[in-house]
Design a protein around this motif. Structure first.
Motif, PDB file in Angstrom:
ATOM      1  N   TRP A   7       0.844  -1.195   0.000  1.00 15.81           N
ATOM      2  CA  TRP A   7       0.000   0.000   0.000  1.00 15.81           C
ATOM      3  C   TRP A   7       0.882   1.249   0.000  1.00 15.81           C
ATOM      4  CZ3 TRP A   7      -5.087  -0.810  -0.687  1.00 15.81           C
ATOM      5  CH2 TRP A   7      -5.584  -2.079  -0.387  1.00 15.81           C
ATOM      6  N   ASP A   8       0.534   2.204  -0.861  1.00 18.44           N
ATOM      7  CA  ASP A   8       1.365   3.399  -1.010  1.00 18.44           C
ATOM      8  C   ASP A   8       1.300   4.322   0.200  1.00 18.44           C
ATOM      9  OD1 ASP A   8       2.114   2.545  -3.531  1.00 18.44           O
ATOM     10  OD2 ASP A   8       0.507   3.636  -4.547  1.00 18.44           O
ATOM     11  N   HIS A   9       0.188   4.333   0.918  1.00 20.84           N
ATOM     12  CA  HIS A   9       0.005   5.310   1.988  1.00 20.84           C
ATOM     13  C   HIS A   9       0.571   4.858   3.329  1.00 20.84           C
ATOM     14  CE1 HIS A   9      -3.498   2.575   2.123  1.00 20.84           C
ATOM     15  NE2 HIS A   9      -3.379   2.713   3.443  1.00 20.84           N
ATOM     16  N   THR A  10       1.195   3.684   3.384  1.00 24.76           N
ATOM     17  CA  THR A  10       1.689   3.177   4.658  1.00 24.76           C
ATOM     18  C   THR A  10       3.117   3.613   4.963  1.00 24.76           C
ATOM     19  OG1 THR A  10       2.334   1.114   3.552  1.00 24.76           O
ATOM     20  CG2 THR A  10       0.168   1.177   4.607  1.00 24.76           C
ATOM     21  N   GLY A  11       3.795   4.280   4.038  1.00 30.93           N
ATOM     22  CA  GLY A  11       5.154   4.730   4.293  1.00 30.93           C
ATOM     23  C   GLY A  11       5.206   5.850   5.319  1.00 30.93           C
ATOM     24  N   LEU A  12       6.399   6.053   5.885  1.00 26.70           N
ATOM     25  CA  LEU A  12       6.559   7.078   6.913  1.00 26.70           C
ATOM     26  C   LEU A  12       6.253   8.471   6.374  1.00 26.70           C
ATOM     27  CD1 LEU A  12       9.796   5.837   8.723  1.00 26.70           C
ATOM     28  CD2 LEU A  12       7.422   5.614   9.474  1.00 26.70           C
ATOM     29  N   MET A  13       6.612   8.732   5.135  1.00 26.30           N
ATOM     30  CA  MET A  13       6.404  10.053   4.549  1.00 26.30           C
ATOM     31  C   MET A  13       5.400   9.998   3.403  1.00 26.30           C
ATOM     32  SD  MET A  13       8.331  11.764   6.514  1.00 26.30           S
ATOM     33  CE  MET A  13       8.202  13.364   5.727  1.00 26.30           C
ATOM     34  N   LYS A  35       1.523  12.620  10.310  1.00 25.50           N
ATOM     35  CA  LYS A  35       2.843  12.480   9.693  1.00 25.50           C
ATOM     36  C   LYS A  35       3.496  13.841   9.472  1.00 25.50           C
ATOM     37  CE  LYS A  35       1.808   8.136   7.326  1.00 25.50           C
ATOM     38  NZ  LYS A  35       1.677   7.444   6.017  1.00 25.50           N
ATOM     39  N   LYS A  36       2.702  14.843   9.053  1.00 20.64           N
ATOM     40  CA  LYS A  36       3.253  16.191   8.897  1.00 20.64           C
ATOM     41  C   LYS A  36       3.736  16.747  10.225  1.00 20.64           C
ATOM     42  CE  LYS A  36       0.284  17.416   4.965  1.00 20.64           C
ATOM     43  NZ  LYS A  36      -0.809  18.316   4.496  1.00 20.64           N
ATOM     44  N   SER A  37       2.952  16.556  11.274  1.00 24.24           N
ATOM     45  CA  SER A  37       3.347  17.042  12.591  1.00 24.24           C
ATOM     46  C   SER A  37       4.602  16.332  13.077  1.00 24.24           C
ATOM     47  CB  SER A  37       2.203  16.828  13.593  1.00 24.24           C
ATOM     48  OG  SER A  37       1.047  17.548  13.203  1.00 24.24           O
ATOM     49  N   ALA A  38       4.705  15.016  12.824  1.00 23.87           N
ATOM     50  CA  ALA A  38       5.890  14.272  13.241  1.00 23.87           C
ATOM     51  C   ALA A  38       7.138  14.789  12.536  1.00 23.87           C
ATOM     52  CB  ALA A  38       5.700  12.789  12.956  1.00 23.87           C
ATOM     53  N   ALA A  39       7.027  15.121  11.239  1.00 25.40           N
ATOM     54  CA  ALA A  39       8.174  15.673  10.511  1.00 25.40           C
ATOM     55  C   ALA A  39       8.590  17.019  11.096  1.00 25.40           C
ATOM     56  CB  ALA A  39       7.832  15.803   9.031  1.00 25.40           C
ATOM     57  N   GLN A  40       7.622  17.851  11.441  1.00 28.47           N
ATOM     58  CA  GLN A  40       7.938  19.141  12.054  1.00 28.47           C
ATOM     59  C   GLN A  40       8.594  18.960  13.420  1.00 28.47           C
ATOM     60  OE1 GLN A  40       4.168  21.142  12.091  1.00 28.47           O
ATOM     61  NE2 GLN A  40       4.157  21.509   9.878  1.00 28.47           N
ATOM     62  N   TYR A  41       8.055  18.035  14.220  1.00 28.39           N
ATOM     63  CA  TYR A  41       8.629  17.801  15.548  1.00 28.39           C
ATOM     64  C   TYR A  41      10.065  17.297  15.443  1.00 28.39           C
ATOM     65  CZ  TYR A  41       3.773  18.109  17.097  1.00 28.39           C
ATOM     66  OH  TYR A  41       2.488  18.527  17.339  1.00 28.39           O
ATOM     67  N   LEU A  42      10.310  16.362  14.514  1.00 28.50           N
ATOM     68  CA  LEU A  42      11.660  15.838  14.355  1.00 28.50           C
ATOM     69  C   LEU A  42      12.623  16.923  13.894  1.00 28.50           C
ATOM     70  CD1 LEU A  42      10.917  12.369  12.710  1.00 28.50           C
ATOM     71  CD2 LEU A  42      11.626  12.818  15.060  1.00 28.50           C
ATOM     72  N   LEU A  43      12.158  17.839  13.029  1.00 24.30           N
ATOM     73  CA  LEU A  43      13.007  18.935  12.580  1.00 24.30           C
ATOM     74  C   LEU A  43      13.355  19.858  13.742  1.00 24.30           C
ATOM     75  CD1 LEU A  43      14.349  20.397  10.200  1.00 24.30           C
ATOM     76  CD2 LEU A  43      12.198  21.637   9.851  1.00 24.30           C
ATOM     77  N   VAL A  44      12.376  20.177  14.565  1.00 25.19           N
ATOM     78  CA  VAL A  44      12.627  21.044  15.723  1.00 25.19           C
ATOM     79  C   VAL A  44      13.548  20.358  16.721  1.00 25.19           C
ATOM     80  CG1 VAL A  44      11.531  22.146  17.703  1.00 25.19           C
ATOM     81  CG2 VAL A  44      10.475  22.309  15.447  1.00 25.19           C
ATOM     82  N   ILE A  45      13.328  19.045  16.965  1.00 24.19           N
ATOM     83  CA  ILE A  45      14.185  18.323  17.906  1.00 24.19           C
ATOM     84  C   ILE A  45      15.616  18.263  17.398  1.00 24.19           C
ATOM     85  CG2 ILE A  45      14.622  16.037  18.888  1.00 24.19           C
ATOM     86  CD1 ILE A  45      11.610  15.639  19.060  1.00 24.19           C
ATOM     87  N   GLY A  46      15.785  18.026  16.084  1.00 24.80           N
ATOM     88  CA  GLY A  46      17.138  18.009  15.523  1.00 24.80           C
ATOM     89  C   GLY A  46      17.837  19.356  15.653  1.00 24.80           C
TER      90      GLY A  46
END
Length: 275
Positions: free
Chosen positions: A48-54, A238-249
């Motif tokens: 399934w295409d929508h199951t990836g992390l991004m 998933k969008k929020s997780a990407a933002q959180y990971l960017l801020v944490i990094g």
């Protein structure tokens, strides 16, 4: 292993023979146990295409899946946890959904006189149920109530893989498999006998975008729509997780730099002791 068994038998004689025989009998009895799950074909894991992390849902497929649900599944199954407003920007525009909701009459009230009344639907209303209540649903389906599909993907093992295999897995029963009247053979359903007739047919619906409406295409689209219905917030999460990971990094890098800056005078100083 065989050499060790022969050595034990030669050394201990009849006692060892009895012990080995008992062990073999125990293993044989355990292997003869039959589980109900053995009568089920387990679905394959599908890409399934929508199951990836991004990855995100395909809105065109969600629109087609909602069309299949309205034309096929909604005749028996409800989707109580989904409201028209949640479909805005996902499957249809606001104008399309307002018009779609207004075609359905909902019971509301009470009014000033204490009576219930019917009104055209609006965006805040849930998708309509095919039956007025559970008893009506059971009466129309031989005593079995068709389940609500809002969380069906989460409620079944293997989720979307199971639903896709179930929708596309109808076939003739094998020789020696008796089927009661009103039941259909599906190897992916526990026991193989399911009361729901095959819901999908080639060309059973007409897609607005011209996509060929094969059974597998309809199953893929409606399963993806039901997966979205079970977690409409997946893309936002998933969008929020990407933002959180960017801020944490960024925070980790700045913290490391600040630590080196503050501690550099202490780590580079030299201490000498003079008598």
């Amino acid at each position: 292993m065989a050499h060790r068994i022969r050595s034990v038998l030669a050394k201990h004689g009849n006692k060892a023979s009895a012990a080995v025989a008992a062990s073999v009998s125990a293993v044989a009895s355990v292997s003869a146990v039959t589980f109900l799950s053995d009568d089920v074909v387990h679905p394959l894991h599908l890409p399934w295409d929508h199951t990836g992390l991004m990855s995100s849902y395909d809105c065109a497929s969600l629109r087609r899946g909602f069309h299949v649900y309205r034309q096929v599944c909604a005749t028996c199954h409800s989707l109580e946890r989904i409201h028209y407003r949640e479909l805005v920007g996902v499957t249809h525009t606001t104008e399309e959904l307002v018009e779609m909701a207004s075609e359905v009459d909902f019971v509301d009230g009470p009014n000033d006189e204490g009576e219930m009344f019917e009104r055209p639907g609006k965006l805040t209303d849930p998708l309509p149920s095919p039956y007025a209540n559970d008893e009506a649903g059971r009466a129309a389906n031989g005593g079995a109530l068709p389940p609500d599909l809002s969380l069906m993907v989460k409620a079944r093992h293997a989720g979307q893989d199971y639903l896709f295999s179930l929708l596309t897995g109808y076939c003739e029963p094998p020789v020696g498999k008796p089927m009661m009247p009103g039941l259909y053979y599906n190897p992916y359903f526990p026991g193989g006998a399911i009361a729901m007739p095959p819901p999908l047919n080639d060309g059973g619906v007409d897609y607005e975008d011209g996509t060929p409406s094969t059974i597998s295409q309809q199953a893929k689209d409606v399963v993806q729509f039901l997966n979205w219905a079970s977690e409409p917030e997946a893309d936002d999460r998933k969008k929020s997780a990407a933002q959180y990971l960017l801020v944490i990094g960024f925070t980790a890098i700045m913290t490391g730099y600040y630590k080196r800056f503050k501690w550099s005078p202490y780590k580079t100083r030299a201490i000498t002791y003079i008598k």
